[in-house]
Design a protein around this motif. Structure first.
Motif, PDB file in Angstrom:
ATOM      1  N   ARG A   1       0.826  -1.227   0.000  1.00  0.00           N
ATOM      2  CA  ARG A   1       0.000   0.000   0.000  1.00  0.00           C
ATOM      3  C   ARG A   1       0.847   1.258   0.000  1.00  0.00           C
ATOM      4  N   GLU A   2       1.876   1.278   0.844  1.00  0.00           N
ATOM      5  CA  GLU A   2       2.628   2.519   1.048  1.00  0.00           C
ATOM      6  C   GLU A   2       3.798   2.706   0.089  1.00  0.00           C
ATOM      7  N   GLU A   3       4.383   1.618  -0.384  1.00  0.00           N
ATOM      8  CA  GLU A   3       5.540   1.693  -1.277  1.00  0.00           C
ATOM      9  C   GLU A   3       5.361   0.712  -2.437  1.00  0.00           C
ATOM     10  N   PRO A   4       4.351   0.920  -3.289  1.00  0.00           N
ATOM     11  CA  PRO A   4       4.077  -0.064  -4.331  1.00  0.00           C
ATOM     12  C   PRO A   4       5.253  -0.317  -5.278  1.00  0.00           C
ATOM     13  N   ALA A   5       6.027   0.698  -5.607  1.00  0.00           N
ATOM     14  CA  ALA A   5       7.177   0.494  -6.491  1.00  0.00           C
ATOM     15  C   ALA A   5       8.236  -0.374  -5.810  1.00  0.00           C
ATOM     16  N   GLY A   6       8.457  -0.150  -4.524  1.00  0.00           N
ATOM     17  CA  GLY A   6       9.401  -0.976  -3.772  1.00  0.00           C
ATOM     18  C   GLY A   6       8.929  -2.412  -3.675  1.00  0.00           C
ATOM     19  N   TYR A   7       7.614  -2.589  -3.494  1.00  0.00           N
ATOM     20  CA  TYR A   7       7.032  -3.932  -3.417  1.00  0.00           C
ATOM     21  C   TYR A   7       7.278  -4.679  -4.724  1.00  0.00           C
ATOM     22  N   VAL A   8       7.033  -4.019  -5.850  1.00  0.00           N
ATOM     23  CA  VAL A   8       7.257  -4.654  -7.150  1.00  0.00           C
ATOM     24  C   VAL A   8       8.721  -5.044  -7.305  1.00  0.00           C
ATOM     25  N   GLY A   9       9.617  -4.135  -6.929  1.00  0.00           N
ATOM     26  CA  GLY A   9      11.041  -4.424  -7.027  1.00  0.00           C
ATOM     27  C   GLY A   9      11.436  -5.652  -6.220  1.00  0.00           C
ATOM     28  N   MET A  10      10.910  -5.768  -5.014  1.00  0.00           N
ATOM     29  CA  MET A  10      11.224  -6.922  -4.172  1.00  0.00           C
ATOM     30  C   MET A  10      10.536  -8.182  -4.696  1.00  0.00           C
ATOM     31  N   ALA A  11       9.295  -8.067  -5.155  1.00  0.00           N
ATOM     32  CA  ALA A  11       8.551  -9.226  -5.647  1.00  0.00           C
ATOM     33  C   ALA A  11       9.184  -9.817  -6.901  1.00  0.00           C
ATOM     34  N   MET A  12       9.872  -9.003  -7.680  1.00  0.00           N
ATOM     35  CA  MET A  12      10.489  -9.473  -8.914  1.00  0.00           C
ATOM     36  C   MET A  12      11.830 -10.182  -8.674  1.00  0.00           C
ATOM     37  N   ARG A  13      12.386 -10.033  -7.498  1.00  0.00           N
ATOM     38  CA  ARG A  13      13.655 -10.689  -7.160  1.00  0.00           C
ATOM     39  C   ARG A  13      13.382 -12.051  -6.528  1.00  0.00           C
ATOM     40  N   PRO A  14      14.136 -13.075  -6.893  1.00  0.00           N
ATOM     41  CA  PRO A  14      13.967 -14.368  -6.221  1.00  0.00           C
ATOM     42  C   PRO A  14      14.203 -14.219  -4.711  1.00  0.00           C
ATOM     43  N   GLY A  15      13.230 -14.623  -3.932  1.00  0.00           N
ATOM     44  CA  GLY A  15      13.355 -14.534  -2.476  1.00  0.00           C
ATOM     45  C   GLY A  15      13.245 -13.135  -1.922  1.00  0.00           C
ATOM     46  N   GLY A  16      12.911 -12.172  -2.759  1.00  0.00           N
ATOM     47  CA  GLY A  16      12.913 -10.776  -2.347  1.00  0.00           C
ATOM     48  C   GLY A  16      11.936 -10.440  -1.236  1.00  0.00           C
ATOM     49  N   LEU A  17      10.699 -10.934  -1.343  1.00  0.00           N
ATOM     50  CA  LEU A  17       9.716 -10.626  -0.306  1.00  0.00           C
ATOM     51  C   LEU A  17      10.063 -11.328   0.998  1.00  0.00           C
ATOM     52  N   GLN A  18      10.600 -12.547   0.907  1.00  0.00           N
ATOM     53  CA  GLN A  18      11.035 -13.245   2.118  1.00  0.00           C
ATOM     54  C   GLN A  18      12.181 -12.489   2.768  1.00  0.00           C
ATOM     55  N   ASP A  19      13.121 -12.025   1.953  1.00  0.00           N
ATOM     56  CA  ASP A  19      14.240 -11.242   2.483  1.00  0.00           C
ATOM     57  C   ASP A  19      13.738  -9.987   3.183  1.00  0.00           C
ATOM     58  N   TYR A  20      12.757  -9.323   2.594  1.00  0.00           N
ATOM     59  CA  TYR A  20      12.186  -8.110   3.188  1.00  0.00           C
ATOM     60  C   TYR A  20      11.595  -8.415   4.563  1.00  0.00           C
ATOM     61  N   VAL A  21      10.808  -9.495   4.650  1.00  0.00           N
ATOM     62  CA  VAL A  21      10.183  -9.881   5.919  1.00  0.00           C
ATOM     63  C   VAL A  21      11.255 -10.262   6.948  1.00  0.00           C
ATOM     64  N   ASP A  22      12.265 -11.006   6.518  1.00  0.00           N
ATOM     65  CA  ASP A  22      13.333 -11.421   7.437  1.00  0.00           C
ATOM     66  C   ASP A  22      14.079 -10.221   8.010  1.00  0.00           C
ATOM     67  N   VAL A  23      14.400  -9.269   7.164  1.00  0.00           N
ATOM     68  CA  VAL A  23      15.102  -8.061   7.630  1.00  0.00           C
ATOM     69  C   VAL A  23      14.199  -7.259   8.560  1.00  0.00           C
ATOM     70  N   TRP A  24      12.933  -7.113   8.194  1.00  0.00           N
ATOM     71  CA  TRP A  24      11.973  -6.388   9.044  1.00  0.00           C
ATOM     72  C   TRP A  24      11.934  -7.008  10.435  1.00  0.00           C
ATOM     73  N   ASN A  25      11.813  -8.339  10.495  1.00  0.00           N
ATOM     74  CA  ASN A  25      11.750  -9.017  11.787  1.00  0.00           C
ATOM     75  C   ASN A  25      13.043  -8.861  12.570  1.00  0.00           C
ATOM     76  N   GLU A  26      14.161  -8.938  11.890  1.00  0.00           N
ATOM     77  CA  GLU A  26      15.454  -8.783  12.566  1.00  0.00           C
ATOM     78  C   GLU A  26      15.596  -7.377  13.155  1.00  0.00           C
ATOM     79  N   LEU A  27      15.208  -6.371  12.403  1.00  0.00           N
ATOM     80  CA  LEU A  27      15.300  -5.001  12.892  1.00  0.00           C
ATOM     81  C   LEU A  27      14.370  -4.740  14.070  1.00  0.00           C
ATOM     82  N   ASN A  28      13.243  -5.411  14.112  1.00  0.00           N
ATOM     83  CA  ASN A  28      12.280  -5.185  15.184  1.00  0.00           C
ATOM     84  C   ASN A  28      12.518  -6.034  16.424  1.00  0.00           C
ATOM     85  N   LYS A  29      13.520  -6.912  16.389  1.00  0.00           N
ATOM     86  CA  LYS A  29      13.877  -7.696  17.581  1.00  0.00           C
ATOM     87  C   LYS A  29      14.702  -6.870  18.548  1.00  0.00           C
TER      88      LYS A  29
END
Length: 81
Positions: free
Chosen positions: A52-80
């Motif tokens: 919703r907030e960064e649709p261009a960034g979402y597309v960029g990550m979705a087009m990379r193999p493992g990109g969305l998983q990497d995004y979630v993993d980094v998000w979780n690591e930063l919030n620990k």
């Protein structure tokens, strides 16, 4: 120069990118996120907000193999911390 319009379509749960010729690339969020593993079920909201907030960034990550998983993993690591 190529101009793109990128937005989140809540009715389709998809991110839509339109180029200056009117051609569209549609990323179905449910399909793009099928292989993503979340630490907690409510973490699915991380990607919903990203789309919703960064649709261009979402597309960029979705087009990379493992990109969305990497995004979630980094998000979780930063919030620990």
């Amino acid at each position: 120069m190529v101009y793109n319009i990128c937005f989140y379509d809540s009715e389709k749960d998809a991110v839509v990118v339109t180029d200056m010729d009117g051609k569209q690339l549609v990323i179905d969020c449910k399909k793009a996120e099928t292989q993503v593993v979340f630490d907690e079920p409510e973490d699915a909201g991380i990607l919903a907000r990203f789309a919703r907030e960064e649709p261009a960034g979402y597309v960029g990550m979705a087009m990379r193999p493992g990109g969305l998983q990497d995004y979630v993993d980094v998000w979780n690591e930063l919030n620990k911390r």
